[in-house]
Design a protein around this motif. Structure first.
Motif, PDB file in Angstrom:
ATOM      1  N   VAL A  96       0.931  -1.133   0.038  1.00  0.00           N
ATOM      2  CA  VAL A  96       0.056   0.003   0.013  1.00  0.00           C
ATOM      3  C   VAL A  96       0.880   1.375  -0.074  1.00  0.00           C
ATOM      4  O   VAL A  96       1.565   1.299   0.839  1.00  0.00           O
ATOM      5  N   ILE A  97       0.636   2.236  -0.935  1.00  0.00           N
ATOM      6  CA  ILE A  97       1.431   3.439  -0.893  1.00  0.00           C
ATOM      7  C   ILE A  97       0.172   4.567  -0.993  1.00  0.00           C
ATOM      8  O   ILE A  97      -0.962   4.438  -1.415  1.00  0.00           O
ATOM      9  N   PRO A  98       0.896   5.711  -0.581  1.00  0.00           N
ATOM     10  CA  PRO A  98      -0.375   6.882  -0.536  1.00  0.00           C
ATOM     11  C   PRO A  98      -0.036   7.607  -1.742  1.00  0.00           C
ATOM     12  O   PRO A  98       0.689   7.597  -2.647  1.00  0.00           O
ATOM     13  N   LYS A  99      -1.173   8.391  -2.206  1.00  0.00           N
ATOM     14  CA  LYS A  99      -1.366   9.060  -3.395  1.00  0.00           C
ATOM     15  C   LYS A  99      -0.507  10.266  -3.351  1.00  0.00           C
ATOM     16  O   LYS A  99      -0.019  10.746  -4.611  1.00  0.00           O
ATOM     17  N   VAL A 100      -0.101  10.952  -2.355  1.00  0.00           N
ATOM     18  CA  VAL A 100       0.538  12.002  -2.368  1.00  0.00           C
ATOM     19  C   VAL A 100       1.723  11.970  -1.547  1.00  0.00           C
ATOM     20  O   VAL A 100       1.965  11.159  -0.705  1.00  0.00           O
ATOM     21  N   ARG A 101       2.806  13.042  -1.903  1.00  0.00           N
ATOM     22  CA  ARG A 101       4.055  12.831  -1.122  1.00  0.00           C
ATOM     23  C   ARG A 101       4.806  11.662  -1.081  1.00  0.00           C
ATOM     24  O   ARG A 101       5.198  11.320   0.009  1.00  0.00           O
ATOM     25  N   ALA A 102       4.569  10.929  -2.247  1.00  0.00           N
ATOM     26  CA  ALA A 102       5.301   9.511  -2.305  1.00  0.00           C
ATOM     27  C   ALA A 102       5.392   9.310  -3.677  1.00  0.00           C
ATOM     28  O   ALA A 102       4.922   9.759  -4.479  1.00  0.00           O
ATOM     29  N   CYS A 103       6.483   8.072  -3.712  1.00  0.00           N
ATOM     30  CA  CYS A 103       6.674   7.798  -5.211  1.00  0.00           C
ATOM     31  C   CYS A 103       5.563   6.793  -5.643  1.00  0.00           C
ATOM     32  O   CYS A 103       5.545   5.695  -4.817  1.00  0.00           O
ATOM     33  N   GLU A 104       5.153   6.946  -6.824  1.00  0.00           N
ATOM     34  CA  GLU A 104       4.165   5.694  -7.353  1.00  0.00           C
ATOM     35  C   GLU A 104       4.961   4.880  -8.075  1.00  0.00           C
ATOM     36  O   GLU A 104       6.217   4.914  -8.049  1.00  0.00           O
ATOM     37  N   VAL A 105       4.276   3.878  -8.845  1.00  0.00           N
ATOM     38  CA  VAL A 105       4.759   3.097  -9.822  1.00  0.00           C
ATOM     39  C   VAL A 105       5.450   3.669 -10.902  1.00  0.00           C
ATOM     40  O   VAL A 105       4.539   4.162 -11.681  1.00  0.00           O
ATOM     41  N   THR A 106       6.691   3.942 -11.310  1.00  0.00           N
ATOM     42  CA  THR A 106       7.379   4.557 -12.343  1.00  0.00           C
ATOM     43  C   THR A 106       8.148   3.331 -12.910  1.00  0.00           C
ATOM     44  O   THR A 106       8.278   2.178 -12.470  1.00  0.00           O
ATOM     45  N   GLU A 107       8.687   3.696 -14.157  1.00  0.00           N
ATOM     46  CA  GLU A 107       9.419   3.029 -15.000  1.00  0.00           C
ATOM     47  C   GLU A 107      10.800   2.585 -14.047  1.00  0.00           C
ATOM     48  O   GLU A 107      11.049   1.416 -14.277  1.00  0.00           O
ATOM     49  N   THR A 108      11.172   3.521 -13.271  1.00  0.00           N
ATOM     50  CA  THR A 108      12.361   3.074 -12.512  1.00  0.00           C
ATOM     51  C   THR A 108      12.199   1.980 -11.363  1.00  0.00           C
ATOM     52  O   THR A 108      12.704   1.101 -11.353  1.00  0.00           O
ATOM     53  N   VAL A 109      10.849   2.373 -10.759  1.00  0.00           N
ATOM     54  CA  VAL A 109      10.156   1.392  -9.855  1.00  0.00           C
ATOM     55  C   VAL A 109      10.223  -0.180 -10.363  1.00  0.00           C
ATOM     56  O   VAL A 109      10.551  -1.331  -9.713  1.00  0.00           O
ATOM     57  N   ALA A 110       9.721  -0.137 -11.644  1.00  0.00           N
ATOM     58  CA  ALA A 110       9.392  -1.547 -12.272  1.00  0.00           C
ATOM     59  C   ALA A 110      10.698  -2.170 -12.540  1.00  0.00           C
ATOM     60  O   ALA A 110      10.773  -3.359 -12.364  1.00  0.00           O
ATOM     61  N   LYS A 111      11.903  -1.278 -13.048  1.00  0.00           N
ATOM     62  CA  LYS A 111      13.070  -1.742 -13.421  1.00  0.00           C
ATOM     63  C   LYS A 111      13.751  -2.442 -11.977  1.00  0.00           C
ATOM     64  O   LYS A 111      14.189  -3.328 -12.021  1.00  0.00           O
ATOM     65  N   VAL A 112      13.718  -1.755 -11.247  1.00  0.00           N
ATOM     66  CA  VAL A 112      14.411  -2.064  -9.796  1.00  0.00           C
ATOM     67  C   VAL A 112      13.801  -3.092  -9.244  1.00  0.00           C
ATOM     68  O   VAL A 112      14.626  -4.028  -8.499  1.00  0.00           O
ATOM     69  N   SER A 113      12.196  -3.306  -9.273  1.00  0.00           N
ATOM     70  CA  SER A 113      11.683  -4.352  -8.813  1.00  0.00           C
ATOM     71  C   SER A 113      11.705  -5.661  -9.458  1.00  0.00           C
ATOM     72  O   SER A 113      11.558  -6.534  -9.087  1.00  0.00           O
ATOM     73  N   ALA A 114      12.689  -5.636 -10.758  1.00  0.00           N
ATOM     74  CA  ALA A 114      12.935  -6.638 -11.441  1.00  0.00           C
ATOM     75  C   ALA A 114      11.511  -7.322 -12.160  1.00  0.00           C
ATOM     76  O   ALA A 114      11.321  -8.469 -12.139  1.00  0.00           O
ATOM     77  N   GLY A 115      10.518  -6.386 -12.099  1.00  0.00           N
ATOM     78  CA  GLY A 115       9.023  -6.712 -12.667  1.00  0.00           C
ATOM     79  C   GLY A 115       8.266  -7.349 -11.621  1.00  0.00           C
ATOM     80  O   GLY A 115       6.910  -7.511 -12.015  1.00  0.00           O
ATOM     81  N   ALA A 116       8.537  -7.240 -10.296  1.00  0.00           N
ATOM     82  CA  ALA A 116       7.856  -7.677  -9.028  1.00  0.00           C
ATOM     83  C   ALA A 116       6.700  -6.711  -8.951  1.00  0.00           C
ATOM     84  O   ALA A 116       5.568  -7.388  -8.458  1.00  0.00           O
ATOM     85  N   VAL A 117       6.731  -5.575  -9.469  1.00  0.00           N
ATOM     86  CA  VAL A 117       5.343  -4.732  -9.441  1.00  0.00           C
ATOM     87  C   VAL A 117       4.136  -5.618 -10.113  1.00  0.00           C
ATOM     88  O   VAL A 117       3.141  -5.151  -9.743  1.00  0.00           O
ATOM     89  N   PHE A 118       4.595  -6.295 -10.901  1.00  0.00           N
ATOM     90  CA  PHE A 118       3.364  -7.272 -11.702  1.00  0.00           C
ATOM     91  C   PHE A 118       2.855  -8.417 -11.200  1.00  0.00           C
ATOM     92  O   PHE A 118       1.907  -9.099 -11.376  1.00  0.00           O
ATOM     93  N   ASN A 119       3.747  -8.644 -10.061  1.00  0.00           N
ATOM     94  CA  ASN A 119       3.479  -9.998  -9.364  1.00  0.00           C
ATOM     95  C   ASN A 119       2.560  -9.967  -8.020  1.00  0.00           C
ATOM     96  O   ASN A 119       2.125 -11.157  -7.700  1.00  0.00           O
ATOM     97  N   LEU A 120       2.187  -8.931  -7.578  1.00  0.00           N
ATOM     98  CA  LEU A 120       1.426  -8.704  -6.092  1.00  0.00           C
ATOM     99  C   LEU A 120       0.601  -7.315  -6.385  1.00  0.00           C
ATOM    100  O   LEU A 120       1.066  -6.507  -7.008  1.00  0.00           O
ATOM    101  N   PRO A 121      -0.520  -7.481  -5.607  1.00  0.00           N
ATOM    102  CA  PRO A 121      -1.245  -6.218  -5.744  1.00  0.00           C
ATOM    103  C   PRO A 121      -0.857  -5.050  -4.992  1.00  0.00           C
ATOM    104  O   PRO A 121      -0.166  -5.105  -3.926  1.00  0.00           O
ATOM    105  N   ILE A 122      -0.583  -3.882  -5.782  1.00  0.00           N
ATOM    106  CA  ILE A 122      -0.109  -2.689  -5.036  1.00  0.00           C
ATOM    107  C   ILE A 122      -1.335  -1.685  -4.959  1.00  0.00           C
ATOM    108  O   ILE A 122      -1.707  -1.400  -6.123  1.00  0.00           O
TER     109      ILE A 122
END
Length: 245
Positions: free
Chosen positions: A125-151
């Protein structure tokens, strides 16, 4: 919202777990080899348009290590809190949820999501404001894990905490100011683990919502660990306890 992802593993994970989000895929003609043929084959089977070219796609920074593959996304599909509940119910497991309180660095967010996936977390769970959302960098650093579990991306973390408390989860805040070590707590209970901002930590208003506070014990001179490292240690201690008892 991210408009593209890049790298072999992130694109493969997106094709596997969230192919409907992919608009098209670009391949570097001179680097088409190995796993990229798997990506090409999967894309064609799914009817996703592909382009093979020697020229880098528009709006892709030249400094990015794309590994020769870029997937353009229609949108990133954030989950609902109920999707996280459905995930632990489907797996018939003791709930484990990670909540990020204003974590701003995309490398930290990506690393935490990667550790969350690897340690069996049921949702982030992430907040909508004052926080990083799922970006291309997040997806890359996560090794694609952003697509493996609910965010889930929520307006109010306190309301999200109340939602999980009503589902029977306890709330653990990770902070170097705590008296107890993470190793002194029973982590086999249904749990929400909260980690805070890189500089400020967990906000006072969120700390008051925690049932427990814990720290990572330190022997050196530094006061605290990087938030993604601390989160990984806590998550794998949780899984260690749940695996051996």
């Amino acid at each position: 919202m991210t408009s593209f992802i890049y790298g072999i593993n992130p694109v493969l994970e997106a094709l596997k777990n969230n192919p409907q989000s992919i608009e098209k895929i670009w391949f570097d003609k001179n680097r088409l080899s190995g796993k990229k043929y798997q990506i090409l084959e999967k894309a064609k089977k799914l009817g996703i348009p592909v382009k093979i070219s020697e020229k880098l796609p528009p709006k892709i920074p030249a400094h990015l290590n794309t590994q020769g593959v870029v997937a353009y996304l229609l949108t990133f599909n954030y989950a609902d809190l109920e999707d996280i509940v459905a995930n632990w119910e489907k797996r018939s497991e003791v709930p484990l949820v990670v909540m990020l309180d204003e974590v701003e660095d995309p490398h930290n967010v990506g690393a935490i999501i990667r550790s969350a996936d690897a340690s069996g977390v049921h949702g982030v769970v992430i907040p909508k404001v004052r926080a990083c959302e799922v970006t291309e960098t997040v997806a890359k650093v996560s090794a694609g894990a952003v697509f493996n579990l609910p965010i889930a991306k929520v307006t109010n973390l306190k309301h999200a905490l109340q939602f999980f408390k009503e589902k029977g989860l306890w709330v653990l805040g990770l902070t170097h100011k705590a008296e107890k070590s993470i190793y002194q707590l029973d982590l086999k209970i249904p749990l929400v683990l909260i980690v805070g901002n890189e500089g400020k930590g967990i906000r006072p208003g969120i700390l008051t919502q925690c049932d427990f506070l814990a720290k990572i014990p330190m022997k050196g001179k530094v006061e605290s660990l990087n938030v993604s490292v601390a989160a990984a240690i806590a998550l794998f201690e949780t899984q260690r306890q749940r695996s051996i008892f």
